[in-house]
Each structure stands twice: as C-alpha cells, then as structure tokens.
Design a protein around this motif. Structure first.
Motif, mmCIF file in Angstrom:
data_model
loop_
_atom_site.group_PDB
_atom_site.id
_atom_site.type_symbol
_atom_site.label_atom_id
_atom_site.label_comp_id
_atom_site.label_asym_id
_atom_site.label_seq_id
_atom_site.Cartn_x
_atom_site.Cartn_y
_atom_site.Cartn_z
ATOM 1 N N UNK A 9 0.827 -1.211 0.000
ATOM 2 C CA UNK A 9 0.000 0.000 0.000
ATOM 3 C C UNK A 9 0.859 1.258 0.000
ATOM 4 N N UNK A 10 1.968 1.245 0.723
ATOM 5 C CA UNK A 10 2.835 2.425 0.765
ATOM 6 C C UNK A 10 3.470 2.697 -0.591
ATOM 7 N N UNK A 11 3.931 1.639 -1.253
ATOM 8 C CA UNK A 11 4.536 1.808 -2.582
ATOM 9 C C UNK A 11 3.518 2.355 -3.570
ATOM 10 N N UNK A 12 2.314 1.789 -3.566
ATOM 11 C CA UNK A 12 1.296 2.247 -4.516
ATOM 12 C C UNK A 12 0.900 3.695 -4.253
ATOM 13 N N UNK A 13 0.737 4.073 -2.993
ATOM 14 C CA UNK A 13 0.360 5.448 -2.686
ATOM 15 C C UNK A 13 1.471 6.417 -3.069
ATOM 16 N N UNK A 14 2.727 5.983 -2.912
ATOM 17 C CA UNK A 14 3.848 6.853 -3.260
ATOM 18 C C UNK A 14 3.976 7.023 -4.767
ATOM 19 N N UNK A 15 3.836 5.926 -5.509
ATOM 20 C CA UNK A 15 4.112 5.964 -6.942
ATOM 21 C C UNK A 15 2.916 6.395 -7.784
ATOM 22 N N UNK A 16 1.715 6.077 -7.340
ATOM 23 C CA UNK A 16 0.548 6.325 -8.184
ATOM 24 C C UNK A 16 -0.027 7.716 -7.967
ATOM 25 N N UNK A 17 -0.276 8.078 -6.728
ATOM 26 C CA UNK A 17 -0.854 9.390 -6.464
ATOM 27 C C UNK A 17 -2.346 9.434 -6.728
ATOM 28 N N UNK A 18 -2.984 10.481 -6.235
ATOM 29 C CA UNK A 18 -4.434 10.617 -6.344
ATOM 30 C C UNK A 18 -4.871 10.642 -7.810
ATOM 31 N N UNK A 19 -5.876 9.840 -8.128
ATOM 32 C CA UNK A 19 -6.430 9.830 -9.476
ATOM 33 C C UNK A 19 -5.611 9.089 -10.503
ATOM 34 N N UNK A 20 -4.524 8.472 -10.081
ATOM 35 C CA UNK A 20 -3.672 7.764 -11.030
ATOM 36 C C UNK A 20 -4.248 6.423 -11.455
ATOM 37 N N UNK A 21 -3.549 5.769 -12.360
ATOM 38 C CA UNK A 21 -4.022 4.516 -12.948
ATOM 39 C C UNK A 21 -2.993 3.419 -12.762
ATOM 40 N N UNK A 22 -3.502 2.204 -12.486
ATOM 41 C CA UNK A 22 -2.666 1.017 -12.312
ATOM 42 C C UNK A 22 -3.151 -0.054 -13.270
ATOM 43 N N UNK A 23 -2.218 -0.770 -13.874
ATOM 44 C CA UNK A 23 -2.540 -1.989 -14.614
ATOM 45 C C UNK A 23 -2.049 -3.152 -13.764
ATOM 46 N N UNK A 24 -2.963 -4.058 -13.426
ATOM 47 C CA UNK A 24 -2.612 -5.139 -12.510
ATOM 48 C C UNK A 24 -3.097 -6.473 -13.033
ATOM 49 N N UNK A 25 -2.464 -7.513 -12.553
ATOM 50 C CA UNK A 25 -2.885 -8.866 -12.896
ATOM 51 C C UNK A 25 -4.278 -9.125 -12.334
ATOM 52 N N UNK A 26 -5.091 -9.839 -13.095
ATOM 53 C CA UNK A 26 -6.431 -10.163 -12.608
ATOM 54 C C UNK A 26 -6.382 -11.230 -11.520
ATOM 55 N N UNK A 42 -11.792 4.373 -3.480
ATOM 56 C CA UNK A 42 -12.622 5.135 -2.549
ATOM 57 C C UNK A 42 -11.857 6.254 -1.875
ATOM 58 N N UNK A 43 -10.601 6.011 -1.530
ATOM 59 C CA UNK A 43 -9.851 6.979 -0.735
ATOM 60 C C UNK A 43 -8.983 7.915 -1.561
ATOM 61 N N UNK A 44 -8.555 7.460 -2.748
ATOM 62 C CA UNK A 44 -7.591 8.249 -3.516
ATOM 63 C C UNK A 44 -7.978 8.455 -4.969
ATOM 64 N N UNK A 45 -9.087 7.899 -5.385
ATOM 65 C CA UNK A 45 -9.471 8.024 -6.789
ATOM 66 C C UNK A 45 -8.587 7.238 -7.730
ATOM 67 N N UNK A 46 -7.784 6.329 -7.188
ATOM 68 C CA UNK A 46 -6.934 5.478 -8.029
ATOM 69 C C UNK A 46 -7.815 4.433 -8.702
ATOM 70 N N UNK A 47 -7.646 4.236 -9.989
ATOM 71 C CA UNK A 47 -8.416 3.221 -10.684
ATOM 72 C C UNK A 47 -7.477 2.213 -11.333
ATOM 73 N N UNK A 48 -7.906 0.953 -11.326
ATOM 74 C CA UNK A 48 -7.068 -0.152 -11.791
ATOM 75 C C UNK A 48 -7.770 -0.926 -12.898
ATOM 76 N N UNK A 49 -7.005 -1.264 -13.918
ATOM 77 C CA UNK A 49 -7.472 -2.163 -14.965
ATOM 78 C C UNK A 49 -6.820 -3.520 -14.734
ATOM 79 N N UNK A 50 -7.652 -4.523 -14.488
ATOM 80 C CA UNK A 50 -7.149 -5.876 -14.245
ATOM 81 C C UNK A 50 -7.148 -6.642 -15.568
ATOM 82 N N UNK A 51 -6.000 -7.228 -15.888
ATOM 83 C CA UNK A 51 -5.868 -7.920 -17.179
ATOM 84 C C UNK A 51 -5.129 -9.245 -17.003
ATOM 85 N N UNK A 52 -5.183 -10.052 -18.028
ATOM 86 C CA UNK A 52 -4.378 -11.260 -18.107
ATOM 87 C C UNK A 52 -2.955 -10.833 -18.441
ATOM 88 N N UNK A 53 -2.062 -10.944 -17.478
ATOM 89 C CA UNK A 53 -0.702 -10.460 -17.660
ATOM 90 C C UNK A 53 0.107 -11.296 -18.638
#
Length: 455
Positions: free
Chosen positions: A131-148, A164-175
């Motif tokens: 959680x600390x790494x993601x909050x540091x690197x992504x920032x409010x409203x940022x986007x993540x691509x993650x494994x489903x 809910x807390x930071x507006x971060x949105x993630x797209x889950x895909x087949x890596x």
C-alpha cells in the motif's frame, strides 16, 4: 551510538572497527551486483557479501537498537538531520525509529543484497509495503494496470480501498497477454504495473522482462510481489523497478512474525522516507527492531530452506499427478509457464514450495483437507505459507474471498482449489504416506458423511 561513544577513547580499543559507510539512502550505491560482479545473480552470494553488522561489544550478531528516539551531541546537528543534510547511512546519525532505526536499516541492507537492488526498507507487514509503494508511486487519481489474479488483500486494495480513498483506478488484465497489457495502458495516467512473480493462488508465472519493457514504454514502474518466490526468482535483475515482500512467509519461515519489505532504487526509499512527503514516514508502517533482529538471523539460511521447499513440492506434485489428481506446479514440465520459470529462475533453487490441487468442488476439497490434518497429520488447515510444516487452504473461501465470484472465475480460482505450501519437516516418504492415506479416505466417504465432519 557511535557519535556518543566516540568521546570515550579507552573504550574504542575494545570495539571492532566501524563498518565501511554505505550510501543506499543517498543513491550512490549501485547494489550488490554492480559492486561485486555478475556472479551475484545468485541471491545466496549477494547475502554472503553483504555488509555484516557486529554487535555493540563485538558480538557476531548485531545488537538490537530498541530506542524510539536518539540523542545528538550538538543542537545544530538536530536541525541538519531534519533538513536531510545529515542522515543514518552517511553519518550514522538517527532521529526517530519511525524514520530510520539502525537494526531495521541493517535488515534492509540484507534484503537489498538478496534482491539485487540499491536499497530496501522493511515494514510492519507485507500489505503495508504494497500500500505504501502504490500510494507513493501512483498518487491521487492515477491509474494502475494489474494482474487479474492477485492475493485477495491486494485485489481489494486496488479494486475497493484506493478508488474510494484516492481516486486510483485499476485495470485488471491477463498479464500473459501482451496485447491486453499494452491496450490497458493509459498514456499520461498509468503509473504502475503490478504483478506477482507467481500468482496467488493459481501459480501462473509472470513474464517479468516483457512486463518491464511494456511498463518502461508507458513511463510506468513495474512493481513485483515476490513473496512466493524469494531466492527462486530475482525480479529486479529481470527489469522490475520495485520488489515487495511479505516477510511473514518464506523469509520468516516460522509463522510467528508479521513483516514486509520494499526493495528498489535508493531514490525511491529516500522519497518514501521524506519527512514532509514520504508515504513510509507519514503513514508509519514501522518495523519493530526486535522483529528486524529475528529476521536478520533467518535470512542467511533462506536459500537452503527454499531448496528443500522446492525439492519436496516437486516430488509431491509428481506423485499427486500419478494418483490422478489435478495438480498445478510450475516445476512440472506440462505447466504452461514451466520453460518461462526455468529461464527466469536462479539455478539451483527449483520452482518454489507452492502447489495447487484442484478437487473440483469445495466439498471434496474440504473433505481432503479434513483428513490431511485431523486423520493423517500431513499438514495444517491454515492460511499463509512458508512454514516448515505444510499449510493448506481452499483459496476461494479464504485468501481470495475478497474477490467477487466472477473475478475469481476469471482468475482461474475454482471452488475446489486447494493451495498448499509444502513444508519440509518429517521425511518425504512419511509425509507422502500420510497424503496417500488421506486421499483414500476421502474417496471412500459419501457426500453426506463428508459434510457432517464440517458442521
């Protein structure tokens, strides 16, 4: 502390020379591989050449620095510590243990040596590291691509908490689908690509070099959770920007410690420990110094333990297949990612200690686990992994239960999937006889009898 004891000259003769000053925090150190050569692609070699911390009185084990706060000899030093002019690595000066603690910092050096990164910082849990790494690197409203297919807690963090807390949105895909990963990237928005080296619980193996290339092209950072495969795979040497761990698992080995680690560039650790803007400093997921000391004593034999975990898991997987069970294990030649793991893995450490047995239904999975624990004493029904005894759980109703049923189905987590962390106590033949007997008993049961044991 060194800067206090330096005034007591007679005592200095009784103390070992101070270790060479490192500079992880300042970004000048290039990591174990750069310092000592290509042979250190073997994590055991990296650990062996890492700086050794002696105890305060010359003991072969480092001392535990239990202080929460630290004194200085001159008022001006305190001001310079808070401005960042002085610090722990360069000057052996400390402020407060939520910032840096000498014992925890020493464990961080070991983790950096293990993973072949410039620096590492150890935290109170694996989830706090993620959680600390993601909050540091992504920032409010940022986007993540993650494994489903991720650990349920990580999936919930990305799909529920951070939106809910930071507006971060993630797209889950087949890596495994390069086109899908590339298509999921959002120019100017995607900050992180997140994957597990070996997915929890399906044991798919990520193509780290490919993902590192795609992340770099998109201006994102590749963050890899290496909890399942410490020593077996070194993601940073394959192109990952950051490697995270739950040290509670294989690294601890005793199921008695909760801890995490962040391994990556020195610039990242420095930013995360910034007094004004650092996620680690301000969120405070601080590792206790006594925990750090315990883990530092276990890391040196991690390579030996992983070899035996892998050896047992490979043998059990082979024998389970001969019994007609549906087994997933990357060490089996017919696993779809067997060749990939062989190419990426560090020679001599096998394919890890995790395997899956798919019993088809939750009822059959529960019946088998009941007999494995309560009738034949093969292992224990418990979540977590990396223990010296075998641990087993039905992932769909436990460690992946945070995922919606449709998400579990897309990730390949069937209702009867048993995740096993294969231990190494007892003899292999003894444990196999226990497993085989439990399977026989499970097959003899009627569905109603099996269900009655679970009430």
């Amino acid at each position: 502390m060194a800067h206090v004891l330096a005034t007591a000259q007679p005592l200095a003769l009784l103390k070992r020379p101070p270790p060479p000053k490192a500079s992880f925090v300042d970004g000048n150190d290039k990591g174990p591989k750069a310092r000592h050569g290509e042979s250190e692609s073997d994590p055991a070699v990296g650990l062996a050449v890492a700086r050794h911390e002696f105890g305060e009185h010359g003991g072969v084990n480092m001392s535990i620095e239990a202080s929460a706060t630290f004194t200085v000899m001159e008022p001006e030093i305190l001001r310079r510590l808070f401005t960042g002019e002085l610090g722990p690595e360069r000057d052996q000066l400390y402020i407060y243990s939520r910032h840096f603690n000498p014992t925890v910092l020493a464990l961080g050096r070991q983790m950096a040596a293990l993973e072949g990164t410039e620096a590492a910082y150890c935290t109170a849990s694996g989830m706090s590291a993620i959680s600390s790494v993601l909050m540091q690197l992504v920032g409010a409203g940022g986007h993540v691509v993650a494994s489903r297919c991720l650990y349920g807690g990580t999936h919930a963090l990305l799909s529920q908490f951070l939106p809910r807390t930071s507006g971060v949105h993630t797209t889950f895909v087949d890596m495994d689908d390069e086109v899908a990963v590339r298509s999921a990237m959002k120019p100017g928005e995607t900050r992180v690509v997140f994957v597990e080296t070996m997915s929890n619980p399906t044991l798919a193996v990520a193509d780290i070099p490919m993902l590192a290339r795609l992340a770099c092209e998109a201006g994102a950072k590749l963050v890899v959770d290496n909890t399942f495969t410490p020593v077996v795979v070194s993601p940073a040497r394959l192109g990952a920007d950051v490697v995270v761990h739950s040290m509670s698992k294989f690294i601890s080995g005793c199921a008695d410690i909760i801890a995490g680690a962040i391994c990556g560039p020195a610039s990242l650790v420095k930013a995360m420990m910034d007094l004004q803007d650092g996620a680690l400093m301000l969120l405070g997921p601080t590792m206790n110094a006594k925990v750090a000391s315990e883990l530092a004593g276990r890391l040196p034999h991690l390579p030996l333990r992983m070899q035996e975990h892998s050896r047992r898991a490979a043998e059990f997987a082979t024998r389970m297949r001969l019994l007609g069970l549906q087994v997933r294990y990357p060490g089996l030649p017919d696993h779809p990612h067997h060749d990939r793991l062989s190419a990426m893995g560090n020679p001599g450490y096998g394919a890890g200690g995790m395997l899956c047995v798919d019993m088809g239904t939750e009822e059959r999975a529960n019946s088998l686990m009941y007999h494995l624990q309560n009738t034949t004493q093969f292992g224990l029904m418990a979540v977590s992994l990396g223990y010296y005894q075998t641990l087993m759980s039905c992932s769909g109703n436990s460690t992946s239960s945070e995922m919606a049923p449709d998400d579990r189905a897309r990730a390949g987590i069937s209702p009867g999937l048993i995740r096993m962390s294969i231990g190494y106590n007892g003899t292999l033949d003894q444990r196999w006889a226990q497993f085989e007997r439990a399977v026989t008993l499970m097959k003899q049961e009627t569905p109603s009898a099996s269900a009655s044991k679970l009430i």
